[in-house]
Design a protein around this motif. Structure first.
Motif, mmCIF file in Angstrom:
data_model
loop_
_atom_site.group_PDB
_atom_site.id
_atom_site.type_symbol
_atom_site.label_atom_id
_atom_site.label_comp_id
_atom_site.label_asym_id
_atom_site.label_seq_id
_atom_site.Cartn_x
_atom_site.Cartn_y
_atom_site.Cartn_z
ATOM 1 N N ALA A 77 -5.631 7.796 3.301
ATOM 2 C CA ALA A 77 -4.377 8.542 3.442
ATOM 3 C C ALA A 77 -4.644 9.992 3.846
ATOM 4 O O ALA A 77 -3.932 10.560 4.680
ATOM 5 C CB ALA A 77 -3.593 8.484 2.136
ATOM 6 N N ILE A 78 -5.678 10.595 3.264
ATOM 7 C CA ILE A 78 -6.034 11.979 3.624
ATOM 8 C C ILE A 78 -6.424 12.050 5.097
ATOM 9 O O ILE A 78 -5.984 12.944 5.833
ATOM 10 C CB ILE A 78 -7.186 12.482 2.730
ATOM 11 N N LEU A 112 -3.066 1.456 1.371
ATOM 12 C CA LEU A 112 -3.820 2.561 1.954
ATOM 13 C C LEU A 112 -4.516 3.319 0.814
ATOM 14 O O LEU A 112 -3.858 3.764 -0.134
ATOM 15 C CB LEU A 112 -2.857 3.496 2.696
ATOM 16 N N SER A 113 -5.827 3.462 0.878
ATOM 17 C CA SER A 113 -6.541 4.201 -0.156
ATOM 18 C C SER A 113 -6.246 5.688 -0.041
ATOM 19 O O SER A 113 -5.764 6.165 1.000
ATOM 20 C CB SER A 113 -8.044 3.974 -0.044
ATOM 21 N N ASP A 114 -6.562 6.448 -1.104
ATOM 22 C CA ASP A 114 -6.306 7.883 -1.049
ATOM 23 C C ASP A 114 -7.156 8.563 0.026
ATOM 24 O O ASP A 114 -6.700 9.470 0.727
ATOM 25 C CB ASP A 114 -6.543 8.524 -2.413
ATOM 26 N N PRO A 148 -6.463 16.122 -3.186
ATOM 27 C CA PRO A 148 -6.251 14.700 -3.485
ATOM 28 C C PRO A 148 -4.777 14.412 -3.749
ATOM 29 O O PRO A 148 -4.111 15.166 -4.467
ATOM 30 C CB PRO A 148 -7.107 14.475 -4.742
ATOM 31 N N PRO A 149 -4.248 13.326 -3.169
ATOM 32 C CA PRO A 149 -2.838 12.995 -3.369
ATOM 33 C C PRO A 149 -2.620 12.241 -4.683
ATOM 34 O O PRO A 149 -3.566 11.738 -5.296
ATOM 35 C CB PRO A 149 -2.521 12.095 -2.176
ATOM 36 N N GLN A 150 -1.374 12.187 -5.097
ATOM 37 C CA GLN A 150 -0.997 11.444 -6.299
ATOM 38 C C GLN A 150 -0.109 10.271 -5.906
ATOM 39 O O GLN A 150 0.811 10.414 -5.107
ATOM 40 C CB GLN A 150 -0.242 12.341 -7.283
ATOM 41 N N LYS A 158 1.844 1.970 2.119
ATOM 42 C CA LYS A 158 1.661 0.670 2.765
ATOM 43 C C LYS A 158 1.241 0.824 4.228
ATOM 44 O O LYS A 158 0.297 0.202 4.690
ATOM 45 C CB LYS A 158 2.957 -0.146 2.684
ATOM 46 N N ASN A 159 1.996 1.691 4.981
ATOM 47 C CA ASN A 159 1.748 1.772 6.424
ATOM 48 C C ASN A 159 1.328 3.155 6.913
ATOM 49 O O ASN A 159 1.059 3.339 8.100
ATOM 50 C CB ASN A 159 2.993 1.313 7.196
ATOM 51 N N GLY A 160 1.287 4.164 6.034
ATOM 52 C CA GLY A 160 0.818 5.488 6.424
ATOM 53 C C GLY A 160 1.851 6.373 7.096
ATOM 54 O O GLY A 160 1.503 7.464 7.569
ATOM 55 N N ASP A 161 3.119 5.944 7.146
ATOM 56 C CA ASP A 161 4.160 6.785 7.741
ATOM 57 C C ASP A 161 4.543 7.915 6.788
ATOM 58 O O ASP A 161 4.590 7.723 5.560
ATOM 59 C CB ASP A 161 5.416 5.958 8.045
ATOM 60 N N ILE A 162 4.820 9.107 7.335
ATOM 61 C CA ILE A 162 5.355 10.200 6.535
ATOM 62 C C ILE A 162 6.852 9.973 6.393
ATOM 63 O O ILE A 162 7.594 10.002 7.373
ATOM 64 C CB ILE A 162 5.067 11.555 7.191
ATOM 65 N N ILE A 163 7.305 9.738 5.156
ATOM 66 C CA ILE A 163 8.716 9.419 4.963
ATOM 67 C C ILE A 163 9.519 10.582 4.394
ATOM 68 O O ILE A 163 10.748 10.556 4.398
ATOM 69 C CB ILE A 163 8.891 8.175 4.064
#
Length: 562
Positions: A137-138, A132-134, A156-158, A207-212
Motif C-alpha cells: 500500500a505504501i 493489499l499488504s501495508d 506506516p498506515p493503519q 482490496k484494490n489500492g484505490d484512494i477513496i
C-alpha cells in the motif's frame, strides 16, 4: 462487505422533560452507586453509554458492538468548566471504524447531561483481511501521488473500516500526515496547491489500492522561570515569560507549555529551527517577530485558561517565525500563517518601509491558528466539506472573540466588536474576512452561494466558513439576546468541543442549543426557549436548518428532582 451506514443518536437532558430516558438507563441516582466499581468519569460514562445503547440502539449496532470487548475504547477525558467530556472510539475486532465515535457529557458529580453517538453497524461475519499488504500500500501510494515522493516520507498506515458517508463500507489503509496534496473528490487527481505547504491523510482501499477519500490537514534541560521584555512588531514594549537555560534567555514558557522558534527562512518541510535565544532578558528591538509571536500566543493561551478551557489547548505549543516554502521569492516575503504538525507557522510580509514584518503581529490570526489546534484536540473535525468550513469558521470566531476580549475587556457588548479577521493583512489594506457581512468581500453569506472549488480546498473552506460564522454573529448580536458575551463564549466553546469529527453545518445549531440549556442551568432556565428561537432564526437566515430537536419546556428544564 455487508454493512450499513453509521447510526446517529443524540440525547440531552434538556429534551428529556420527564426524565423517562434517564430513569430507564439508570437504576439509581446517577446510575453507579449500586456498583462495585469506583465512581470515576470513565466508568460512569462507559456504564451510561452501554445502558443507552442497549435501550435505544438498533439491533444491528448492538450485535456489532458485542463482537469486541470492549468495542468502544476511551479516546480522551476532558474537563470544560463544570462539565466532563468522555470520548469513545469504535473498533471492530480490533480495527478502528473511521469517524465512528460517541461522546458522554457528565456534570461535576458524574451525572448524565448529554450523550451522542455516530456508530457503525458492521455485520458480525465481516472479515478483516486486506488483499493489499501495508508495504504494498505504501508503494502504491507513493507511485500514485508523486514521483518525487519518497517511500521513507510515508509513515506506516493503519487498517480501518471506512463508511457511513453515503457509500459502501470499505476496508482501508489510513495514511496519516503524508507530505502531499489531497485528491479531488471527483477522482480527477491531486488538487492544485493553495498554501504550498501540503500535508494530508489518505484512505486507500485495502482490496484494490484505490484512494477513496483524502483530506488536507495543514491549516492554512535545566529550566528556570525568567521574566523577559522586548519590542514587538507594533513597536510596543511587551513583557512575557521565558526561561534561563545556562547563560542564555530563551522563549520557552514552561508553565504555559509554550515555545517560540526561529525557522531562519528554511523551507517548512525541512525545518530545523531552534528556540529564540538572547544573552539578556531584554531583547530590545532585535527580535520583534519573535516577541509578537510569543506575546500573542501567551494572550491566547491565557484566554482559554481563564475561561476554564485549558484542557482544550494542545500540549507543547510551538510557534515558528520566519517561515518560507519552496515557492518563496528571494526577498523572503511569505504571506501566510497556518497550523500544521502541531505547530503555528508564521510567514512575513514587506512593510511600506521595505522591512520584513512577521504575520504573528496580528493577534486574531495567532488566535485563529491556535484554535485550529484546539479543534484537533477536541472535536477533531475532518477538513473536508462542511467539516473543513466549520474548522475555519470556529477558528475565525475565536480569533474575533480573543481580539475583542483584549480590546474591550471582559463581558463587553458583542455589538461593539470588530468582527473582521486580519485587518491590515491583505495587500492594499482591508481585511481577510468580515463575519458580520461576508458579502461585502464577495464571500458566501448563504448556503445557496457556497463555493465548490475542488482545485482550491483551502480557499473553499475559508470562504464557506463565512456562512456559519455569519449565523453565529447574528445570534450573538441579536437584540433579543439576554445573556452576556461571557455566556456566549462558554456556549460556543462547548459547541466546538462536542461536535463529532464528521459534523455538518446542521449539527451546529443543535449543539448550540444543548450547550445553552446546560450552561444556563436551573437559575436561568426561563431564558432558554427564547435563546433557542434566536439560534434557529440566525441559522435559518443563512440556509442552515438544525436537525429536529424537541421544543424545550422551560419549567421542567434541568429539573433533576423528578
Amino acid at each position: 462487505m455487508d454493512t450499513v451506514e453509521l447510526e446517529r443518536f443524540r440525547y440531552h437532558i434538556a429534551t428529556d422533560r420527564e426524565r423517562r430516558t434517564l430513569t430507564q438507563i439508570t437504576n439509581v441516582a446517577h446510575g453507579f452507586t449500586e456498583r462495585a466499581e469506583p465512581k470515576t468519569p470513565e466508568s460512569c460514562a462507559r456504564y451510561l453509554l452501554s445502558r443507552m445503547i442497549n435501550k435505544k440502539g438498533e439491533e444491528g449496532l448492538k450485535e456489532s458492538l458485542h463482537q469486541d470487548h470492549p468495542a468502544l475504547t476511551i479516546r480522551s477525558v476532558q474537563h470544560l468548566g463544570n462539565a466532563i467530556l468522555v470520548r469513545f472510539d469504535q473498533n471492530f475486532r480490533g480495527v478502528p471504524v473511521f469517524g465512528a465515535e460517541a461522546t458522554v457529557e457528565l456534570d461535576k458529580d458524574c451525572g448524565l447531561t448529554s450523550l451522542q453517538w455516530d456508530l457503525g453497524c458492521v455485520h458480525p461475519k465481516s472479515t478483516i483481511a486486506p488483499d493489499l499488504s501495508d508495504v504494498a500500500a505504501i508503494e502504491r501510494l507513493a507511485k500514485t501521488l508523486d514521483a518525487d515522493l519518497e517511500i521513507k516520507e510515508i509513515g506506516p498506515p493503519q487498517l480501518q473500516l471506512f463508511g457511513g458517508r453515503h457509500c459502501a463500507w470499505h476496508l482501508v489503509w489510513h495514511f496519516f500526515d503524508v507530505p502531499a496534496l489531497p485528491y479531488a473528490s471527483d477522482g480527477s487527481g491531486q488538487l492544485q496547491p493553495h498554501s504550498g505547504i501540503p500535508v494530508s491523510d489518505f484512505l486507500m482501499d485495502a482490496k484494490n489500492g484505490d484512494i477513496i477519500f483524502s483530506y488536507g490537514k495543514a491549516f492554512s534541560a535545566d529550566l528556570s522561570h525568567a521574566q523577559m521584555v522586548g519590542r514587538c512588531e507594533d513597536d510596543f514594549s511587551r513583557r512575557f515569560t521565558g526561561s534561563k537555560i545556562g547563560p542564555s534567555y530563551k522563549l520557552h514558557d514552561v508553565a504555559r507549555d509554550l515555545r517560540t522558534h526561529d525557522s531562519q527562512y528554511s523551507p517548512i518541510g525541512r525545518w530545523a529551527g531552534q528556540l529564540v535565544a538572547s544573552p539578556r532578558a531584554d531583547l530590545g528591538d532585535s527580535r520583534r517577530g519573535a516577541v509578537s509571536a510569543h506575546y500573542n500566543a501567551t494572550r491566547v493561551t491565557d484566554f482559554y485558561r481563564n475561561h476554564h478551557l485549558g484542557d482544550m489547548l494542545p500540549r507543547n505549543l510551538i510557534g515558528v517565525i520566519n517561515c518560507c516554502d519552496s515557492a518563496t521569492p528571494a526577498d523572503r516575503e511569505f504571506r501566510n500563517a497556518f497550523w500544521r504538525d502541531e505547530k503555528m507557522w508564521y510567514g512575513q510580509v514587506r512593510s511600506e518601509s521595505g522591512h520584513l514584518v512577521s504575520v504573528a503581529r496580528f493577534l486574531d490570526l495567532v488566535a485563529h491558528e491556535i484554535t485550529h489546534g484546539v479543534i484537533t484536540v477536541t472535536s477533531d473535525l475532518i477538513k473536508d466539506g462542511d467539516g473543513g468550513a466549520l474548522h475555519e469558521s470556529f477558528a475565525d470566531i475565536f480569533g474575533v472573540i480573543i481580539k475583542n476580549h483584549y480590546t474591550f475587556g471582559i463581558n463587553s457588548d458583542p455589538k461593539r466588536w470588530d468582527w473582521t479577521i486580519g485587518e491590515g493583512f491583505p495587500v492594499g489594506g482591508g481585511c481577510l474576512r468580515d463575519l458580520s457581512d461576508p458579502g461585502r468581500l464577495n464571500h458566501p453569506n448563504h448556503t445557496e452561494r457556497r463555493l465548490k472549488m475542488p482545485s482550491e480546498p483551502e480557499r473553499e473552506n475559508h470562504e464557506n466558513g463565512c456562512i456559519p460564522s455569519k449565523a453565529l454573529h447574528a445570534a450573538v448580536t441579536a437584540e433579543a439576546s439576554t445573556i452576556s458575551s461571557e455566556d456566549w463564549i462558554a456556549v460556543i466553546a462547548k459547541t466546538m468541543a462536542t461536535l463529532h469529527r464528521t459534523a455538518t453545518f446542521a449539527d451546529v445549531p443543535v449543539q448550540l442549543k444543548y450547550a445553552i440549556s446546560t450552561h444556563l442551568g436551573e437559575s436561568r432556565r426561563n431564558l432558554v426557549g427564547d435563546l433557542w428561537d434566536i439560534i434557529d432564526d440566525a441559522y435559518q437566515s443563512v440556509g442552515i436548518y438544525a436537525f429536529a430537536t424537541p421544543r424545550v419546556q422551560p419549567q421542567s428544564l434541568l429539573d433533576r428532582s423528578s
